[in-house]
Design a protein around this motif. Structure first.
Motif, PDB file in Angstrom:
ATOM      1  N   UNK A 128       5.031   5.480   2.659  1.00 28.28           N
ATOM      2  CA  UNK A 128       4.671   6.890   2.604  1.00 28.28           C
ATOM      3  C   UNK A 128       5.703   7.623   1.753  1.00 28.28           C
ATOM      4  N   UNK A 129       5.201   8.308   0.718  1.00 27.41           N
ATOM      5  CA  UNK A 129       6.074   9.064  -0.179  1.00 27.41           C
ATOM      6  C   UNK A 129       5.908  10.564   0.053  1.00 27.41           C
ATOM      7  N   UNK A 130       6.433  11.330  -0.839  1.00 29.30           N
ATOM      8  CA  UNK A 130       6.414  12.786  -0.796  1.00 29.30           C
ATOM      9  C   UNK A 130       5.007  13.359  -0.611  1.00 29.30           C
ATOM     10  N   UNK A 131       4.915  14.466   0.108  1.00 31.32           N
ATOM     11  CA  UNK A 131       3.621  15.114   0.296  1.00 31.32           C
ATOM     12  C   UNK A 131       3.635  16.088   1.453  1.00 31.32           C
TER      13      UNK A 131
ATOM     14  N   UNK B 187       0.862  -1.186   0.000  1.00 31.37           N
ATOM     15  CA  UNK B 187       0.000   0.000   0.000  1.00 31.37           C
ATOM     16  C   UNK B 187       0.895   1.231   0.000  1.00 31.37           C
ATOM     17  N   UNK B 188       0.651   2.136  -0.943  1.00 37.30           N
ATOM     18  CA  UNK B 188       1.493   3.320  -1.103  1.00 37.30           C
ATOM     19  C   UNK B 188       0.628   4.568  -1.024  1.00 37.30           C
ATOM     20  N   UNK B 189       1.081   5.551  -0.259  1.00 36.44           N
ATOM     21  CA  UNK B 189       0.386   6.825  -0.165  1.00 36.44           C
ATOM     22  C   UNK B 189       1.301   7.961  -0.574  1.00 36.44           C
ATOM     23  N   UNK B 190       0.759   8.892  -1.350  1.00 37.62           N
ATOM     24  CA  UNK B 190       1.553  10.031  -1.821  1.00 37.62           C
ATOM     25  C   UNK B 190       0.656  11.238  -2.017  1.00 37.62           C
TER      26      UNK B 190
END
Length: 343
Positions: free
Chosen positions: A123-126, A8-11
């Motif tokens: 969790x990526x950039x944001x 699961x990836x969030x950005x």
């Protein structure tokens, strides 16, 4: 470590570039499904097409009720939360979380609950901190928590918040993420730090994530007059409610005023739906034979709004249970002043 079964990836801000870079470096035989939430709000999203051109894994917007398949990328569509339950994707226009819909936290919570130690959250950039609570849930259930190195992120706030609030298993630069994800799903690898023993769903514990959404109990009841929080008092045998502005109600008067305000709001919603139907109809007539089927879409939107207006009107006009009226209690015509018993 158990074999990971879902990613699961969030950005958010800067996420399109980051996601394309990850997908481009993943192998075509990547064995786990990848679920992605990018903060797009209600705006049109071209992310599936962008990811399909970037790498070899098939990417698409998720559809409600479809099965989660290995080696596929599923993206939360605009204005829809995406969760997973019992191997199926579920979409909803539930309340916004962290001012976003789709939001990252709902997906991560569902992945934590249904996959436990076989889940990987990224969790990526944001900006701000959506995803930190969800990543904490994944970690708590024994899953793998990964954050992009804030110094490597175009917008470092989200990964920095994740690192501050979650004991990350890995904090890596974007370029290292594809290899790390591939190792997690291809190999049995010892995790950094002690991991909790967790199962996707503890014995005797009912699932909290599902297709049917339930309401939590409100923290307070609000004043029908001004919307302020009401405090309950007991004066002898009388129950009284009052807000900090100074509006006061006996229990029966409060019930009547609240019901009248509820009915007013619902009838206003009927009016808005009817007006939307008319607006969409006018747009359809204005468009004529416009290209891209715009006219037919406006017609469809008009019919949908009108259909829902009728349904809501029918709901408002149904009989409602009103226990307060059984005590033959009357209120002044505006429903807001002090009331009196009739007998």
């Amino acid at each position: 470590m158990a074999r990971s079964q879902i990613i699961a990836i969030g950005a958010s801000a800067g996420g399109v570039t980051a996601l394309r870079a990850i997908v481009a470096a993943l192998p075509g035989n990547f064995p786990a499904p990848i679920l992605i939430v990018l903060h797009v709000g209600a705006y049109r999203s071209e992310l599936p097409g962008l990811l399909n051109t970037a790498g070899s894994l098939p990417a698409k917007h998720a559809e409600d009720g479809e099965a989660v398949l290995p080696g596929h990328i599923y993206i939360a569509p605009p204005d829809r939360h995406m969760v997973v339950a019992d191997g199926l994707l579920r979409l909803s226009r539930g309340p916004k979380e962290n001012c976003a819909r789709p939001a990252i936290d709902p997906l991560f919570r569902s992945v934590a609950e249904h996959y436990g130690p076989d889940a990987v959250g990224v969790i990526l950039t944001g900006n701000l901190n959506d995803g930190a609570l969800g990543l904490f849930a994944i970690k708590e259930r024994g899953g793998v928590a990964i954050g992009q190195d804030p110094s490597d992120a175009a917008y470092p706030e989200m990964p920095r918040s994740a690192a501050e609030h979650v004991a990350l298993d890995y904090c890596v630069a974007l370029a290292e993420l594809p290899e790390r994800l591939t190792k997690l799903v291809d190999q049995i690898e010892e995790r950094d730090g002690a991991m909790s023993e967790a199962s996707p769903q503890r014995e005797g514990q009912e699932s909290k994530i599902g297709y049917v959404e339930t309401f939590a109990r409100p923290l307070t009841v609000t004043c029908p007059d001004c919307g302020g929080a009401l405090k309950k008092f007991h004066v002898g045998s009388i129950v009284k409610f009052g807000c900090h502005i100074g509006h006061n109600y006996t229990a029966e008067a409060m019930a009547t005023a609240q019901f009248q305000e509820m009915e007013k709001v619902m009838r206003a919603a009927v009016r808005f739906l009817n007006e939307r139907a008319e607006f969409c109809l006018q747009m359809a007539e204005h468009g004529g034979s416009a290209e891209n089927g715009a006219s037919s879409e406006w017609h469809a939107a008009s019919r949908q709004a009108l259909d829902r207006a009728y349904k809501l009107r029918d709901l408002v006009q149904q009989d409602w249970l009103t226990p307060e009226t059984t005590r033959r209690y009357a209120v002044d015509p505006d429903g807001r002043d002090q009331a009196r018993f009739l007998g």
